[in-house]
Design a protein around this motif. Structure first.
Motif, PDB file in Angstrom:
ATOM      1  N   VAL A  38       0.842  -1.199   0.000  1.00 21.40           N
ATOM      2  CA  VAL A  38       0.000   0.000   0.000  1.00 21.40           C
ATOM      3  C   VAL A  38       0.883   1.258   0.000  1.00 21.40           C
ATOM      4  CG1 VAL A  38      -1.600   1.360   1.437  1.00 21.40           C
ATOM      5  CG2 VAL A  38      -2.019  -1.084   1.045  1.00 21.40           C
ATOM      6  N   ILE A  39       1.950   1.232   0.796  1.00 20.89           N
ATOM      7  CA  ILE A  39       2.892   2.355   0.814  1.00 20.89           C
ATOM      8  C   ILE A  39       3.535   2.530  -0.567  1.00 20.89           C
ATOM      9  CG2 ILE A  39       5.100   3.160   1.745  1.00 20.89           C
ATOM     10  CD1 ILE A  39       4.292   1.868   4.426  1.00 20.89           C
ATOM     11  N   ARG A  40       3.985   1.434  -1.159  1.00 24.27           N
ATOM     12  CA  ARG A  40       4.624   1.513  -2.478  1.00 24.27           C
ATOM     13  C   ARG A  40       3.682   2.074  -3.537  1.00 24.27           C
ATOM     14  NH1 ARG A  40       7.379  -3.175  -0.636  1.00 24.27           N
ATOM     15  NH2 ARG A  40       5.678  -4.548  -1.284  1.00 24.27           N
ATOM     16  N   GLN A  41       2.408   1.729  -3.435  1.00 24.88           N
ATOM     17  CA  GLN A  41       1.443   2.206  -4.421  1.00 24.88           C
ATOM     18  C   GLN A  41       0.959   3.623  -4.146  1.00 24.88           C
ATOM     19  OE1 GLN A  41      -1.628  -0.630  -5.457  1.00 24.88           O
ATOM     20  NE2 GLN A  41      -0.176  -2.323  -5.609  1.00 24.88           N
ATOM     21  N   GLY A  42       1.437   4.213  -3.063  1.00 22.56           N
ATOM     22  CA  GLY A  42       1.162   5.621  -2.790  1.00 22.56           C
ATOM     23  C   GLY A  42      -0.274   5.939  -2.432  1.00 22.56           C
ATOM     24  N   ARG A  43      -0.947   5.024  -1.740  1.00 19.61           N
ATOM     25  CA  ARG A  43      -2.328   5.298  -1.347  1.00 19.61           C
ATOM     26  C   ARG A  43      -2.378   6.481  -0.389  1.00 19.61           C
ATOM     27  NH1 ARG A  43      -2.906   3.070  -5.107  1.00 19.61           N
ATOM     28  NH2 ARG A  43      -3.955   1.123  -5.618  1.00 19.61           N
ATOM     29  N   ARG A  44      -3.447   7.289  -0.517  1.00 22.11           N
ATOM     30  CA  ARG A  44      -3.607   8.484   0.289  1.00 22.11           C
ATOM     31  C   ARG A  44      -5.043   8.600   0.808  1.00 22.11           C
ATOM     32  NH1 ARG A  44       1.002   8.034   0.285  1.00 22.11           N
ATOM     33  NH2 ARG A  44       2.660   9.535  -0.251  1.00 22.11           N
ATOM     34  N   GLU A  45      -5.198   9.445   1.823  1.00 23.00           N
ATOM     35  CA  GLU A  45      -6.507   9.781   2.404  1.00 23.00           C
ATOM     36  C   GLU A  45      -7.218   8.568   2.995  1.00 23.00           C
ATOM     37  OE1 GLU A  45      -7.762  12.911   2.712  1.00 23.00           O
ATOM     38  OE2 GLU A  45      -5.898  13.682   1.852  1.00 23.00           O
TER      39      GLU A  45
END
Length: 265
Positions: A38-45
């Motif tokens: 999830v961090i690698r895929q840059g999820r936000r909010e």
């Protein structure tokens, strides 16, 4: 029916920007590999949900993935504070973090209500605390049969749930055992779900006390050996206590954390 897919593909389908998502596990089977993806895929909010957020949530918060945390306790178990969590709350770094705090019993009941398709749960709890006055999802309700005043908590409806388990079969049926928390309830409470597993096998062998998640309640299964590290998977790995101790120093310093984050990304 569950789809068996590579981890990156599964995370891309299950966890989306703006989701309310739980990465559940209790002592072991904490889904670190999925969280790092999830961090690698840059999820936000994200609104992160967990009964006992620990190092994984410190990492997600420090990476800027979260806007809110719904929880009942937070810390680096056996070591101390979560310093990225603390920095976000106290200093707004890397971004401000909204908090919604509950008791363990309240969180567990909220999961059960959502898993059962009910709008709320009722319990004897929160008495003597100031949480009802600070938390919108806690209210008083009078029993229509006895007149007793009880506490109601809103169902914890999730967009996504991510858990780790020991194994799944090739049809996507999942089996986990050892110390279990609310993984089953989280999956049933979620619109979308992902289970990472130590291995995919031809057939699940019966085990005393095991929880089985049938493939029709799971959306994606991803094989991720060691996917619970630095926590452990009972009968597959042991807890990396040294990492939890080392994390205290890493997470205290923004530059050291940034270097760790670079190693994940």
């Amino acid at each position: 029916m569950a789809t068996i897919a590579p981890l990156a593909e599964a995370v891309a389908h299950v966890v989306r920007d703006g989701d309310t998502v739980a990465f559940e596990g209790f002592t072991h089977l904490i889904p670190f590999a999925a969280g790092h993806e999830v961090i690698r895929q840059g999820r936000r909010e994200l609104t992160l949900v967990r009964m006992t957020p620990d190092v994984l949530y410190d990492q997600l918060i420090g990476a800027g993935c979260a806007r809110k945390l719904v929880f009942s306790w937070g810390g680096n178990p056996g070591v101390g504070s979560l310093h990225r969590f603390r920095d976000a709350v106290q200093n707004g770094w890397p971004r401000p973090l909204e908090l919604e705090e509950h008791s363990h019993a309240g969180m567990a009941n909220r999961y059960v209500a959502a898993a059962s398709g009910l709008p709320f749960a009722v319990l004897r709890g929160y008495t003597g605390t100031d949480l009802p006055g600070r938390t919108a999802n806690i209210a008083s309700v009078t029993c229509p049969f006895t007149g007793e005043v009880l506490t109601a908590v809103a169902a914890l409806e999730l967009d996504a749930a991510v858990v780790h388990a020991q194994r799944a079969d090739r049809h996507g049926n999942v089996q986990l055992w050892g110390i279990t928390g609310v993984q089953k309830e989280a999956v049933l409470a979620a619109t979308r779900s992902l289970v990472t597993v130590e291995e995919v096998v031809d057939e699940l062998e019966p085990r005393p006390g095991a929880v089985v998640l049938p493939s029709w309640v799971v959306d994606y299964v991803a094989e991720a050996p060691g996917g619970a590290h630095p926590s452990y998977a009972h009968d597959y790995s042991v807890r990396d206590n040294d990492f939890y101790v080392a994390w205290d120093e890493i997470s205290r310093d923004r530059e050291k954390f940034a270097r760790w984050l670079g190693s994940v990304a």
